[in-house]
Motif scaffolding. Structure first.
Motif, mmCIF file in Angstrom:
data_model
loop_
_atom_site.group_PDB
_atom_site.id
_atom_site.type_symbol
_atom_site.label_atom_id
_atom_site.label_comp_id
_atom_site.label_asym_id
_atom_site.label_seq_id
_atom_site.Cartn_x
_atom_site.Cartn_y
_atom_site.Cartn_z
ATOM 1 N N UNK A 114 21.141 6.969 25.019
ATOM 2 C CA UNK A 114 20.222 6.675 23.910
ATOM 3 C C UNK A 114 20.959 5.968 22.779
ATOM 4 N N UNK A 131 23.392 10.279 28.317
ATOM 5 C CA UNK A 131 22.474 11.325 28.809
ATOM 6 C C UNK A 131 23.129 12.146 29.924
ATOM 7 N N UNK A 132 24.274 11.681 30.405
ATOM 8 C CA UNK A 132 25.051 12.436 31.403
ATOM 9 C C UNK A 132 26.429 12.684 30.783
ATOM 10 N N UNK A 181 21.221 -3.769 30.998
ATOM 11 C CA UNK A 181 20.135 -2.975 30.413
ATOM 12 C C UNK A 181 19.853 -1.725 31.245
ATOM 13 N N UNK A 182 19.955 -1.868 32.590
ATOM 14 C CA UNK A 182 19.659 -0.729 33.469
ATOM 15 C C UNK A 182 20.781 0.315 33.446
ATOM 16 N N UNK A 183 21.885 0.013 32.821
ATOM 17 C CA UNK A 183 22.914 1.035 32.583
ATOM 18 C C UNK A 183 22.746 1.621 31.181
ATOM 19 N N UNK A 212 19.816 -7.951 33.113
ATOM 20 C CA UNK A 212 19.010 -7.082 33.966
ATOM 21 C C UNK A 212 19.865 -5.921 34.463
ATOM 22 N N UNK A 213 21.128 -6.204 34.662
ATOM 23 C CA UNK A 213 22.117 -5.203 35.108
ATOM 24 C C UNK A 213 22.509 -4.295 33.933
ATOM 25 N N UNK A 249 13.345 -5.503 28.668
ATOM 26 C CA UNK A 249 13.667 -4.159 29.161
ATOM 27 C C UNK A 249 13.743 -3.116 28.049
ATOM 28 N N UNK A 250 13.510 -3.562 26.832
ATOM 29 C CA UNK A 250 13.549 -2.719 25.640
ATOM 30 C C UNK A 250 14.862 -1.934 25.534
ATOM 31 N N UNK A 258 20.286 1.352 28.861
ATOM 32 C CA UNK A 258 18.986 1.903 28.475
ATOM 33 C C UNK A 258 18.623 3.126 29.323
ATOM 34 N N UNK A 259 19.242 3.258 30.496
ATOM 35 C CA UNK A 259 18.908 4.346 31.419
ATOM 36 C C UNK A 259 19.847 5.539 31.225
ATOM 37 N N UNK A 260 21.119 5.258 31.025
ATOM 38 C CA UNK A 260 22.114 6.345 31.014
ATOM 39 C C UNK A 260 22.391 6.908 29.624
#
Lengths: 159, 196
Positions: free
Chosen positions: B187, B18-19, B179-181, B176-177, B91-92, B183-185
């Motif tokens: 698709x 996404x970036x 997924x937050x990269x 937890x780490x 965290x899907x 799933x967030x950054x």
């Protein structure tokens, strides 16, 4: 011996317990975990996010996870950014409002993060490299906080 | 967007950032070092090129990731993958769930456990040891963690010793780490779309 790290300290891992023995068996992992904390809280190239802001956001994420002692530990370094350590406080300027909204969602409602959350940061003027820096800070804290929560539970296991 | 995959699958998707990832042609010496780019190895994924924006984190994370998932002793490889999958389902993170469900199936030479989890969700029927491991990973992955003494007691009853419990904590927390990269950054998208 179990290494002395933020994770072992805040989990209250006591010498001579089965938790301490297990940590000692994975000492290298705990040392690398501490190095990762330094990389997100005190990087040489901090980009748009100075150490005080990183400390405030780390404290905020710890508070959202109800790790209040850890939150106080990080907040001690938050200096001029200390108000943001409190999850009840929003950002005073638009870019900080976007940053804390993003950080809260990524920390506490990860499953519902969408492309729009990244677009909101971009629209607020945050550079892509600084978005990655925010995600890494948030993601590391998610890991460290869960290691602490898990290790604390291990304190109840027989030695 | 219609090409984004939202359902859990073992078919590993393409990851679309996404970036804008770091451009290898303009990467700094520190970035090239962390990317392990050499004249004979210039293939770097878009995911790693995205993380190269924060090169200090990337450099420490890769060896830590490998140690938690692959160092010898303690919890079995398949059970660490189950911990990773529990976190990724909470965290899907469709991408992480696909990679680690696929690895679990490869190690176990069976798709049964991951088929059940993807078909029936977190309450799927599992044998007792897998049940205790998966439930602990799920509870630890909530914000705040919902893991409690009963979860640890269930792990002990299922036969896990302290070293194995620690490895499970580490693998679930690590995702937890991750997924937050992932799933967030970016698709997860269909491979055909990525190629086309």
């Amino acid at each position: 011996m179990a290494p002395d790290t933020t994770a072992t300290r805040f989990a209250g891992v006591a010498a001579g317990t089965s938790a301490a023995d297990a940590v000692a068996g994975r000492a290298k992992i705990f040392e690398m975990t501490q190095a990762a904390e330094d990389a997100v809280l005190r990087p040489k190239d901090a980009g748009a996010w100075p150490h005080t802001l990183r400390a405030a956001l780390a404290a905020r994420i710890a508070a959202l996870n109800e790790e209040h002692d850890l939150a106080a530990h990080f907040a001690a370094d938050a200096g001029a950014d200390a108000t943001l350590a409190d999850p009840a406080q929003g950002g005073a300027v638009p870019v900080m409002a976007a940053v804390v909204a993003f950080m809260d969602r990524v920390a506490a409602d990860t499953r519902h993060v969408t492309a729009d959350d990244v677009k909101d940061l971009q629209a607020a003027g945050v550079a892509d490299a600084d978005i990655v820096r925010l995600a890494e800070l948030n993601a590391f804290l998610a890991y460290q906080i869960r290691v602490i929560a898990g290790l604390r539970l291990m304190g109840g296991m027989p030695a | 967007m219609s090409d984004v995959i939202r359902k859990f699958t073992r078919n590993v998707p393409h990851w679309r950032p996404r970036v804008t990832p770091v451009d290898l042609a303009t990467a700094t010496p520190e970035q090239l070092d962390a990317l392990k780019v050499t004249p004979s190895n210039t293939k770097v994924s878009e995911y790693v090129l995205t993380l190269a924006h924060d090169v200090e984190s990337l450099a420490v994370r890769s060896p830590l990731f490998n140690a938690i998932m692959y160092d010898t002793g303690g919890l079995s490889r398949a059970e660490r993958e189950l911990g990773a999958l529990g976190a990724s389902m909470v965290n899907h993170c469709v991408y992480c769930a696909a990679v680690h469900a696929m690895r679990h199936a490869q190690i176990e030479k069976s798709t049964e456990v991951t088929n059940r989890l993807f078909r029936d969700g977190a309450d799927a029927e599992l044998e007792p040891r897998d049940r205790a491991i998966f439930d602990f990973a799920v509870a630890l992955s909530e914000c705040p963690s919902q893991a409690g003494p009963d979860h640890v007691a269930a792990l002990q009853e299922a036969g896990l010793d302290a070293a194995e419990v620690l490895d499970l904590i580490l693998s679930a927390a690590l995702f937890g780490w991750a997924n937050r990269l992932m799933h967030v950054l970016g698709d997860p998208v269909r491979q055909e779309t990525a190629m086309g």
